[in-house]
Design an enzyme around this catalytic site. Structure first.
Site: not given
Ligand code: ZN
Length: 430
Positions: A60, A63, A305
């Protein structure tokens, strides 16, 4: 490619047998032998008794390329990932344009290969441009090798559309990954709905916004048999739902982020947007449930994330700042500090299982013959957070004294980090 032997490490092969200090020899980019007294091949590199396991895998990662390169690009993101001990990342598709075609997915993978610091595996959007109206070319994307599909940043609100996506992806053994926030309940929400949001006078996102989506999606998994992955699980109720689904035997996995393992919503009390992300920081009880979920295996993995934003975007009044924080460089240290997992379990949640979920065959393996994608992590090293290799610095960890440092990262048989420094640069990592 030069051969080397990593010496004096606690070697984590996943087999449970890591009681002794051993060596790992790397020849022609592959693991040639594992054990003690195996004999030195090439250069001897000391690991100082630290943990040596398969390189970390983040499924997750934002980029930001193509389209938002002022926040991050595949090169700067790859540097941050290598510094954090990662040998692979799955790039999220909420770029500009969103990754919803084979052409765009191939571009991301090729650019990652060109940079050559980590494996960059593209995920793809479930719906065209993540607009939630019609399905993206899922069959073609699967045929091109994309494994993980998500409209991350948004929930697929239309259950009929999601059901069709699950039917298509189930046939191809691909994974539906969901960002679980009901768009109606979460509309306008700025942080967790609770005493902190009330005090700040900002609209909140109730826990139910996450739990309703997971409950709905589990019903669709029962209908379709699709592999389902709940992204960034944050509430005690959501952990319970996933535990129930697993007891039922559904093909369901869940992830915890480093920031949801470390911080509760009281950190948002000062309205500093460095603590603003979606889903939001929750209550102390929720943090305890997510930690326990990770310890007990209900939550299968840690995923960062990692969500870079430039200072001119993030350093704004809370309500105007975008959601998201960076985290690739410190994820292992945060997990080690917050949850204190045994070595085997740390590599399970950071490497082996995420590699399996994302179908990355070159990753998550420390075994003879496997590609040398490895990390040496010292769980006892003090890790003050003071700088970043990401293009953005919206990290909530600056100024913290974490515990656990990356000593070496090896990607496809080459050092990307050596003795705590990104190879080819002068700066310390972390
Ligand atoms: Zn999310």
């Amino acid at each position: 490619m030069s051969d080397f032997t990593l010496r004096n490490a606690v070697v984590i092969t996943g087999g449970g047998d890591h009681a002794t200090i051993g060596d790992v020899a790397v020849v022609d980019g592959r693991i040639a032998s594992i054990g003690s007294g195996i004999g030195i091949r090439g250069e001897a590199v000391d690991c100082g008794g630290a943990w040596l396991g398969p390189g970390f895998v983040d499924i997750h990662t934002h980029l930001r390329e193509p389209g938002q390169e002022w926040k991050e690009d595949i090169e700067t993101g790859s540097r941050a990932a290598a510094a954090g001990g990662y040998t692979a990342v799955v790039a999220m598709p909420n770029t500009d344009p969103a990754i919803d075609s084979v052409e765009l997915a191939r571009y991301v993978a090729a650019r990652g290969a060109e940079v050559g610091l980590v494996e960059v595996a593209p995920s793809a959007a479930i719906t065209v441009q993540r607009e939630g109206r019609e399905l993206a070319e899922l069959e073609e994307l699967c045929a091109a090798g994309v494994k993980l599909f998500t409209d991350d940043g948004d929930t697929v609100a239309d259950a009929g559309l999601l059901r069709r996506a699950m039917e298509i992806l189930a046939e191809r053994d691909c994974v539906v990954a969901e960002h679980c926030i009901d768009p109606g309940l979460g509309a306008g929400g700025q942080l967790h709905e609770g005493e902190v949001s009330a005090r700040l006078g900002l609209p909140g996102v109730p826990s139910a916004a996450e739990e309703i989506v997971i409950a709905r999606d589990l019903a669709l998994v029962r209908m379709t048999g699709a592999r389902y992955h709940a992204q960034h699980v944050t509430t005690a109720g959501a952990v319970d739902l996933i535990a129930g689904a697993k007891e039922e035997g559904l093909p369901v996995t869940g992830e915890a982020t480093p920031h949801h393992l470390l911080f509760d919503h009281s950190y948002a009390s000062g309205a500093d947007p460095v603590y603003k992300m979606m889903p939001p920081l929750r209550t102390v009880e929720d943090v305890a449930a997510v930690r326990q979920g990770l310890r007990g295996g209900v939550l299968d993995i840690v995923a960062t994330d990692h969500a870079p934003h430039a200072d001119h975007e993030k350093e704004r009044p809370w309500a105007e700042a975008p959601f998201g924080v960076t985290g690739l460089e410190w994820a292992a240290a945060v997990v080690n500090t917050a949850v204190d997992l045994p070595a085997e379990d740390l590599f399970k949640v950071m490497s082996t299982v995420p590699a399996h979920i994302a179908g990355l065959a070159r990753q998550g393996r420390l075994e003879v013959g496997a590609p040398a994608n490895l990390v040496v992590f010292d769980p006892a090293a003090p890790a003050p957070v003071s700088s970043t290799l990401s293009r953005s610095s919206n990290s909530p960890y600056f100024g913290l004294e974490l515990r656990g440092a990356i000593v070496h990262t090896i990607y496809e048989g080459k050092f990307t980090v050596r003795a705590g420094r990104l190879v080819g640069t002068s700066g310390d990592v972390g």
